[in-house]
Each structure stands twice: as C-alpha cells, then as structure tokens.
Design a protein around this motif. Sequence first.
Motif, PDB file in Angstrom:
ATOM      1  N   LYS A 132      88.165  84.433  37.837  1.00 22.41           N
ATOM      2  CA  LYS A 132      87.567  84.826  39.116  1.00 22.41           C
ATOM      3  C   LYS A 132      88.179  85.668  39.999  1.00 22.41           C
ATOM      4  O   LYS A 132      89.422  85.240  40.434  1.00 22.41           O
ATOM      5  CB  LYS A 132      86.874  83.567  39.980  1.00 22.41           C
ATOM      6  CG  LYS A 132      86.373  83.819  41.340  1.00 22.41           C
ATOM      7  CD  LYS A 132      86.135  82.389  41.920  1.00 22.41           C
ATOM      8  CE  LYS A 132      85.203  82.607  43.149  1.00 22.41           C
ATOM      9  NZ  LYS A 132      84.813  81.377  43.893  1.00 22.41           N
ATOM     10  N   LEU A 133      87.676  86.869  40.366  1.00 29.78           N
ATOM     11  CA  LEU A 133      88.693  87.799  41.035  1.00 29.78           C
ATOM     12  C   LEU A 133      88.429  87.583  42.689  1.00 29.78           C
ATOM     13  O   LEU A 133      87.343  87.444  43.014  1.00 29.78           O
ATOM     14  CB  LEU A 133      88.191  89.133  40.758  1.00 29.78           C
ATOM     15  CG  LEU A 133      89.009  90.176  41.265  1.00 29.78           C
ATOM     16  CD1 LEU A 133      90.465  90.537  40.679  1.00 29.78           C
ATOM     17  CD2 LEU A 133      88.471  91.644  41.397  1.00 29.78           C
ATOM     18  N   GLY A 156      83.290  89.422  40.887  1.00 30.11           N
ATOM     19  CA  GLY A 156      84.126  90.579  41.176  1.00 30.11           C
ATOM     20  C   GLY A 156      84.392  91.649  40.102  1.00 30.11           C
ATOM     21  O   GLY A 156      85.409  92.573  40.369  1.00 30.11           O
ATOM     22  N   TRP A 157      83.994  91.573  39.085  1.00 30.06           N
ATOM     23  CA  TRP A 157      84.257  92.572  37.761  1.00 30.06           C
ATOM     24  C   TRP A 157      83.831  93.900  38.335  1.00 30.06           C
ATOM     25  O   TRP A 157      84.705  94.939  38.179  1.00 30.06           O
ATOM     26  CB  TRP A 157      83.507  92.262  36.552  1.00 30.06           C
ATOM     27  CG  TRP A 157      83.732  93.415  35.574  1.00 30.06           C
ATOM     28  CD1 TRP A 157      82.784  94.430  35.351  1.00 30.06           C
ATOM     29  CD2 TRP A 157      84.803  93.880  34.845  1.00 30.06           C
ATOM     30  NE1 TRP A 157      83.237  95.383  34.427  1.00 30.06           N
ATOM     31  CE2 TRP A 157      84.483  94.936  34.078  1.00 30.06           C
ATOM     32  CE3 TRP A 157      86.073  93.112  34.953  1.00 30.06           C
ATOM     33  CZ2 TRP A 157      85.537  95.450  33.204  1.00 30.06           C
ATOM     34  CZ3 TRP A 157      87.016  93.714  34.004  1.00 30.06           C
ATOM     35  CH2 TRP A 157      86.686  95.027  33.162  1.00 30.06           C
ATOM     36  N   GLN A 158      82.918  94.145  38.898  1.00 31.42           N
ATOM     37  CA  GLN A 158      82.574  95.692  39.455  1.00 31.42           C
ATOM     38  C   GLN A 158      83.533  96.199  40.426  1.00 31.42           C
ATOM     39  O   GLN A 158      83.660  97.501  40.131  1.00 31.42           O
ATOM     40  CB  GLN A 158      81.094  95.527  40.414  1.00 31.42           C
ATOM     41  CG  GLN A 158      80.493  96.870  40.104  1.00 31.42           C
ATOM     42  CD  GLN A 158      80.089  97.394  38.828  1.00 31.42           C
ATOM     43  OE1 GLN A 158      79.545  96.654  37.972  1.00 31.42           O
ATOM     44  NE2 GLN A 158      80.584  98.576  38.466  1.00 31.42           N
ATOM     45  N   GLU A 163      97.718  87.619  36.116  1.00 26.73           N
ATOM     46  CA  GLU A 163      97.150  86.985  35.143  1.00 26.73           C
ATOM     47  C   GLU A 163      95.477  87.020  35.149  1.00 26.73           C
ATOM     48  O   GLU A 163      95.089  87.156  34.034  1.00 26.73           O
ATOM     49  CB  GLU A 163      97.614  85.438  35.234  1.00 26.73           C
ATOM     50  CG  GLU A 163      99.162  85.021  35.174  1.00 26.73           C
ATOM     51  CD  GLU A 163      99.503  83.809  35.548  1.00 26.73           C
ATOM     52  OE1 GLU A 163      98.749  83.147  35.726  1.00 26.73           O
ATOM     53  OE2 GLU A 163     100.663  83.519  35.298  1.00 26.73           O
ATOM     54  N   THR A 164      95.070  87.087  36.248  1.00 29.67           N
ATOM     55  CA  THR A 164      93.380  87.257  36.421  1.00 29.67           C
ATOM     56  C   THR A 164      93.121  88.536  35.757  1.00 29.67           C
ATOM     57  O   THR A 164      92.284  88.565  34.783  1.00 29.67           O
ATOM     58  CB  THR A 164      93.211  87.027  37.857  1.00 29.67           C
ATOM     59  OG1 THR A 164      93.304  85.718  38.305  1.00 29.67           O
ATOM     60  CG2 THR A 164      91.576  87.223  37.898  1.00 29.67           C
ATOM     61  N   VAL A 165      93.802  89.792  36.195  1.00 27.25           N
ATOM     62  CA  VAL A 165      93.372  90.853  35.554  1.00 27.25           C
ATOM     63  C   VAL A 165      93.505  90.984  34.182  1.00 27.25           C
ATOM     64  O   VAL A 165      92.599  91.485  33.350  1.00 27.25           O
ATOM     65  CB  VAL A 165      94.128  91.926  36.320  1.00 27.25           C
ATOM     66  CG1 VAL A 165      93.988  93.279  35.786  1.00 27.25           C
ATOM     67  CG2 VAL A 165      93.642  91.970  37.984  1.00 27.25           C
ATOM     68  N   CYS A 220      83.812  88.125  30.789  1.00 26.64           N
ATOM     69  CA  CYS A 220      84.173  88.117  32.364  1.00 26.64           C
ATOM     70  C   CYS A 220      83.767  89.634  32.908  1.00 26.64           C
ATOM     71  O   CYS A 220      83.971  89.664  34.159  1.00 26.64           O
ATOM     72  CB  CYS A 220      85.801  88.004  32.490  1.00 26.64           C
ATOM     73  SG  CYS A 220      86.273  86.327  32.023  1.00 26.64           S
ATOM     74  N   GLN A 221      83.318  90.416  31.997  1.00 23.10           N
ATOM     75  CA  GLN A 221      82.890  92.049  32.351  1.00 23.10           C
ATOM     76  C   GLN A 221      81.638  91.997  32.696  1.00 23.10           C
ATOM     77  O   GLN A 221      80.899  93.099  32.399  1.00 23.10           O
ATOM     78  CB  GLN A 221      83.656  92.587  31.546  1.00 23.10           C
ATOM     79  CG  GLN A 221      85.065  92.478  30.981  1.00 23.10           C
ATOM     80  CD  GLN A 221      85.592  93.316  30.081  1.00 23.10           C
ATOM     81  OE1 GLN A 221      84.933  94.090  29.350  1.00 23.10           O
ATOM     82  NE2 GLN A 221      86.968  92.925  29.445  1.00 23.10           N
TER      83      GLN A 221
END
Length: 347
Positions: A160-161, A171-173, A301-303, A312-313
Amino acid sequence: MKVLLIGGTGTISQAVTEQLLTQECELYLLNRGTRNHMLPFPVKEIIADINQEEALVSEKIENLSFDVVVNFIGYEKIQVERDYRLFHDKTKQYIYISSASVYQKPLLNYIVNEDTPLGNLYWEYARKKIVCEAYLMERFRKDGFPVTIIRPSHTYDERKLPVALHGRDGGWQTIKRMLDGKPVLVHGDGMSLWTVTHSKDLARGIIGLMGNSSAIGEAVQITSDECLTWNQIYAMIAKALKVPLQTIHIASQSLVQCSKFDFRGSLIGDKANSVVFDNRKLKRLVPGFKAEIPFEKGIRETVSYMLSHEECQTEDERFDKWCDRVILSLESALIMIEKKKINMKDL
C-alpha cells in the motif's frame, strides 16, 4: 495469551497476525478465509461471516473464550453493538481499531493527543468511528466492558503506497505516472505536515497494549514520531523509484470541487491538515515503544515490492485521465493569465 482477530489479513491486521505468530500466542482469525493463504504461518481459522451472528455464536464460538479480541473491520455502530453481544462475556479485553481522523476538523491546535476534541465536519467515515467509540465507552462505563480504543493514522505496508490522492484502485497509478515521466498532483503547496506509519511499527504498539490492564477504558493513538511535509513524502517515493519528481500543486478545495472522487473527507477532513501526533500516552502504557521504520527506508521496501509483484500494479485509467485534465486546465488558465498581463502592459 489467547487472541482472536476479526479480520487479520489487511494492511494493519496482517502485520499484527505475523508478529503474534512469532510469539507465544494461541491465535485465532475470524474471517471468510479468502486471504489467509497469504500468511507465512498457519493459524487457527474460524471461517465465518461475522455478520451472521446467530450462526456464529451457536456453531463457531459457543465454547470459546479469549484473553483479547481485536476488531479491525468495525465501521458502523451496529457492528460494535454486535461485538458487545458476542464477546462481552468471552474476552478479558476488546480492542477496537478506530482512526485518528476522528479528531476535530478544522483543528484548533496542530499538536494532537487523545484529549483533542472529537468531531469531523467533512468525513462521514470519521463520524461513524466517533459513534462507535462513544458506544463502546458507554458500555465500559455502565457494564465494565473491557474496551481499548486504538487510533492509528495513515498506515502503509509493502502493498500500500501512502499517497494523498488516488482513485478507487489504490496508489499504483501514482508510481506509474512517475515512471512515465508525468507530473503528479499534490494538494495545497505540499508544505502541510503529515505522519505516515509502517504497519509493522503500528502492530508492535497494538500488541504492546494487548493484555495491558492499564489500557482498559482508554483511547490510545499509535503513530510514528516522524513528521514530514507532503513534498518530502512524494520526493522520497520518487527517490525510491530513482526517477525525477514532477509535481503540480493544486489547492485542496479546488481538487475537491473539480473531482468526481471523494476527496472532501480524505483531504479537507484529514490529509490537508497539518498534524503532529503526541504519542506520550502510548509510550507510558508500552514502555520502550518506538517506531523503528523511518519513511525513507519503509517506502523503498514498498516500492521494491510493488514493482516486483504484478498483483500490486492495478492501473487506474480513470484517475490517470482526471490528473491529466486537471493539469491541462491549470496550464491553460496560466496561459490566459499571462496573456492578460501582456495586454495590460499595452494599455
């Protein structure tokens, strides 16, 4: 310690689950079982829809009792009323995960602690949490129901971003726009103060309050002590991606007015406010607690995780096109202003 988690596989609850599984804990998860396979260790599962109250009592938990019950998915008063009926005689402590968004908006003081008045004119989600808290504290005062209320703020994990603006698909976009060399929208001037907390740090605070008799009848906020501007948050995301950051700043109220997304609550009622959390109460109840994951480390780590996991994408074309339209409108307006300035000089 015998613990029941209602949920157990979300952003906050999975971190709690994973940490409890490394300790001497008899752990039960009550959920529908759709994501339990993601856990690194097996758990004792109670596969059920908690909303099916009668069947749950008679078939699943009739002969069970717990030291601690934690509800991560209580959003309506009827849900905590149900929990009281289910667990008032089955647990020594009931922990309700509320939200720091319950604090008064607009804030009278940017330093927030558990004594800050509750009330959010802008976000129904926060108002419902306030109602749930009020009911549970009434049950504590009148019936001795052993409740502890926890107020986390903006929490993230590897999936989760933590951004202020996103569409329905997360938040992927925002990551994709950065990777594609496109500007991202930042509310206001990006200088308001905010705190993001890694779920692993939050989980350690929650676990520290489990079985803690001094926490009964108390509300406790749990956040990192790190305080960042939104400009810093987005800059650290871009740094983790190893790409230049391009930002377009838009007034929060303008974003609310020009969007079909529900930004009024999440911005005006939450993230657009400068907030500094005072965590002294937590540290008094859980001596030695300290958030250990600075955002710059956690976001790397999230990225990394999101870039290496296709699940996740999830692209959000609607949000992406909205960002483009807002930016184009702003650029057009600035061109018009410049033209008017030139014309005024000719007079």
